[in-house]
Design an enzyme around this catalytic site. Structure first.
Site, short mmCIF file in Angstrom:
data_model
loop_
_atom_site.label_atom_id
_atom_site.label_comp_id
_atom_site.label_asym_id
_atom_site.label_seq_id
_atom_site.Cartn_x
_atom_site.Cartn_y
_atom_site.Cartn_z
N ARG A 100 22.68 -20.13 -29.59
CA ARG A 100 21.77 -20.07 -31.49
C ARG A 100 21.83 -21.97 -31.24
O ARG A 100 23.46 -21.44 -31.84
CB ARG A 100 22.01 -19.19 -31.51
N HIS A 127 12.76 -17.51 -31.61
CA HIS A 127 13.30 -16.30 -31.65
C HIS A 127 13.08 -15.26 -30.57
O HIS A 127 12.24 -14.29 -31.23
CB HIS A 127 13.48 -15.84 -33.52
N GLN A 130 14.34 -11.64 -30.12
CA GLN A 130 13.56 -10.62 -31.22
C GLN A 130 13.03 -10.30 -31.14
O GLN A 130 12.76 -8.81 -31.72
CB GLN A 130 13.63 -11.43 -32.45
N ASP A 209 9.41 -11.54 -42.43
CA ASP A 209 10.92 -12.83 -42.79
C ASP A 209 11.39 -13.18 -43.86
O ASP A 209 10.42 -13.27 -44.78
CB ASP A 209 10.74 -13.54 -40.97
N CYS A 249 12.59 -8.96 -38.99
CA CYS A 249 13.71 -9.14 -38.22
C CYS A 249 15.51 -8.90 -39.22
O CYS A 249 16.38 -9.42 -38.04
CB CYS A 249 14.14 -10.64 -38.14
N ARG A 277 17.69 -4.25 -30.89
CA ARG A 277 17.98 -5.37 -30.50
C ARG A 277 18.95 -5.84 -29.14
O ARG A 277 18.57 -5.96 -28.09
CB ARG A 277 19.05 -7.11 -30.80
N1 NVA Z 1 13.70 -17.29 -39.49
C1 NVA Z 1 15.59 -17.27 -39.63
C2 NVA Z 1 15.48 -15.70 -39.17
C3 NVA Z 1 17.07 -15.09 -39.03
C4 NVA Z 1 17.45 -14.70 -38.37
C5 NVA Z 1 16.17 -17.90 -39.85
O1 NVA Z 1 15.44 -18.97 -38.69
O2 NVA Z 1 16.65 -18.39 -40.57
N1 CP Z 2 17.88 -11.13 -36.98
C1 CP Z 2 18.37 -12.20 -36.68
O1 CP Z 2 18.49 -13.21 -35.36
O2 CP Z 2 19.30 -11.80 -36.49
P1 CP Z 2 20.97 -12.71 -37.49
O3 CP Z 2 20.70 -13.94 -37.31
O4 CP Z 2 21.89 -11.59 -38.17
O5 CP Z 2 21.37 -12.67 -36.06
#
Ligand code: NVA
Ligand code: CP
Length: 291
Positions: A100, A127, A130, A209, A249, A277
């Site tokens: 990540r 992502h 997800q 989201d 998500c 997940r």
């Molecule tokens: N769009 C959000 C998703 C978090 C799981 C982000 O990138 O922060």
């Molecule tokens: N939805 C998701 O990826 O959550 P986190 O950022 O907590 O991993």
């Protein structure tokens, strides 16, 4: 080249739908498959996570493997070691690498040099893991994936893009609703409108989201102002297909992109989605590592 999972397009529709079926079977019998017995999986986090870390770490364990969580600052990467050298060394110890990070190009570069599968656990652009969980949640709710319609309402971000890309791959019609000029256009939803009511017409699921993604904090005030008409509430759900569900998500900001009534109400499948997940990613790990 080992198989990777960077934006989801590595899979064919048949492979994706088979993976979702496999995830459902693994959910029913969580400890039956042990393709990672005696092997480790590296999980590199350069950004915070609750669900992704929990679900991958627990999932690797259920598959018989050992998860090695590496946070930014713990790797020599933080002191200038290259992605190439990091990939070369990680692959000597683990069966797969999850990462990540912000720049999607970093994940692509890591994969280019990795002798083991690399899984994108979120970048600023994509992502895809997800959406595997989202498709499993749709399958549970409606008994199928293909032919359903999802309306994504809100910020055009990584999740929106992956929903459009991986959703379409799975045969789901993804409609987007976002303010005019929003980068959601880049995510290529099947249809895009600035009117949430129009997007949700006939939708089996409405998807939210956060309005402020990781890395977007400096534009938070503008985003909250622009996106205020794009909150998911019961009235919007009423305009979708009968029996429509709400997805998110997570993490959620109740009162912002979704009301507390929907987030904790009877029409959401959000907490199942969070659990899914783990099951979906187990099926992905099995596919990538064991073929
Ligand atoms: N769009 C959000 C998703 C978090 C799981 C982000 O990138 O922060
Ligand atoms: N939805 C998701 O990826 O959550 P986190 O950022 O907590 O991993």
């Amino acid at each position: 080249m080992p198989p990777h999972f960077l934006d989801g397009t590595e899979l064919s529709r048949d492979e994706l739908l088979a993976l979702i079926d496999r995830a459902a079977a693994m959910k029913a019998h969580p400890l039956d498959a042990r393709p990672l017995a005696g092997r480790s999986v590296a999980l590199v986090f350069e950004r915070p996570s609750t669900r992704t870390r929990l679900s991958f770490e627990a999932g690797v364990f259920e598959l018989g493997g050992h998860p090695i969580v590496l946070r930014s600052g713990e790797l020599q990467l933080s002191r200038g070691e290259s992605l190439r050298d990091t990939a070369l060394v990680l692959a000597r110890h683990v069966a797969a690498i999850g990462i990540r990070t912000g720049p999607h190009a970093d994940v692509v570069e890591l994969a280019e040099h990795s002798a083991v599968p690399v899984i994108n656990m979120l970048t600023a652009d994509h992502h895809p893991v997800q959406v595997l969980a989202d498709l499993l949640t749709l399958r549970e709710a409606f008994g199928r994936v293909e032919g359903l319609k999802i309306a994504y309402v809100g910020d055009g971000n990584n999740v929106a893009r992956s929903l459009a890309v991986v959703g379409a791959l799975g045969g789901v019609e993804v409609a987007g609703a976002a303010p005019a000029g929003d980068p959601l256009e880049a995510g290529r939803p099947a249809t895009l409108t600035d009117d949430p009511a129009e997007a949700v017409a006939g939708a089996h699921a409405i998807y939210a989201d956060v309005w402020v993604s990781m890395g977007d904090e400096d534009t938070a005030d503008r985003r909250r102002a622009d996106l205020a008409p794009y909150r998911i509430d019961d009235a919007l759900l009423d305009r979708a297909a009968p029996g429509a569900i709400a997805l998110h998500c997570l993490p959620a900001h109740p009162g912002e992109e979704i009301t507390a009534e929907v987030l904790y109400g009877s029409r959401q499948r959000i907490w199942d989605e969070a659990e899914n997940r783990r099951h979906a990613q187990k099926a992905l790990l099995e596919l990538l590592v064991a073929g």
